[in-house]
Design an enzyme around this catalytic site. Structure first.
Site, mmCIF file in Angstrom:
data_model
loop_
_atom_site.group_PDB
_atom_site.id
_atom_site.type_symbol
_atom_site.label_atom_id
_atom_site.label_comp_id
_atom_site.label_asym_id
_atom_site.label_seq_id
_atom_site.Cartn_x
_atom_site.Cartn_y
_atom_site.Cartn_z
ATOM 1 N N VAL A 108 0.836 -1.201 0.000
ATOM 2 C CA VAL A 108 0.000 0.000 0.000
ATOM 3 C C VAL A 108 0.873 1.255 0.000
ATOM 4 C CG1 VAL A 108 -1.804 1.271 1.236
ATOM 5 C CG2 VAL A 108 -1.895 -1.220 1.133
ATOM 6 N N CYS A 109 1.974 1.223 0.728
ATOM 7 C CA CYS A 109 2.880 2.376 0.771
ATOM 8 C C CYS A 109 3.563 2.575 -0.576
ATOM 9 C CB CYS A 109 3.924 2.187 1.869
ATOM 10 S SG CYS A 109 3.212 2.021 3.520
ATOM 11 N N ASP A 110 3.961 1.488 -1.193
ATOM 12 C CA ASP A 110 4.547 1.523 -2.521
ATOM 13 C C ASP A 110 3.557 2.156 -3.504
ATOM 14 O OD1 ASP A 110 6.674 -0.166 -4.478
ATOM 15 O OD2 ASP A 110 4.649 0.035 -5.306
#
Length: 163
Positions: free
Chosen positions: A56-58
């Site tokens: 999700v951060c990527d």
């Protein structure tokens, strides 16, 4: 109430609101130089992620990287507690050029000043802030569940209309 993977978390610091003067902070760039809010001019999107190496951060970092080229005079700062070396490796491996990755690992200066430091994990809770050229906060999103995505459309709209 904030959660991480469904578990309650305690956020340290003071949460900010639209209309507040953006708190200053001191973080490290990937070359270990110190950066503050004033290191970047114009409108700034502060994209906060728990760890750059997660899905999700990527995706959040990639999305803001893609959209940054469409917004003149807007800087995108991705802030996490990842070490600067890991951030540099991730950016090099992924070819992202429109986002500055910054580490709050050293002092939690950003996390505490924006109310996103997760006490139990020493990570930052997923959130996004838009700061205008007068250092006023014009958009705030504290994501209740840190593994969920931010509202990209709302953040980008706020950045596009900010001066």
């Amino acid at each position: 109430m904030a959660t991480f993977k469904g578990n309650p978390i305690t956020l340290q610091g003071t949460q900010v609101q639209v209309g507040d003067k953006a708190p200053d902070f001191e973080v490290l760039a990937t070359d270990l130089s110190k950066k503050t809010l004033s290191s970047y001019e114009g409108v700034r999107i502060l994209s906060v992620v728990p760890s750059i190496d997660t899905g999700v951060c990527d995706a959040q970092t990639r999305k803001f990287n893609e959209e940054a080229t469409k917004l003149p005079n807007v800087s995108v700062l991705t802030i996490s507690n990842d070490l600067p070396f890991a951030q540099r490796r991730w950016c090099a491996a992924n070819g992202l050029e429109n986002v500055a990755t910054l580490s709050d690992h050293k002092d939690l200066s950003f996390g505490k000043n924006y109310g996103v430091a997760i006490e139990e994990l020493r990570l930052l809770a997923r959130s996004v802030f838009v700061v205008n050229s007068n250092d006023e906060i014009v958009y705030v999103e504290y994501v209740p569940e840190s593994t969920d995505e931010v509202d990209f459309a709302a953040a980008l709209e706020a950045a596009a209309s900010a001066e």
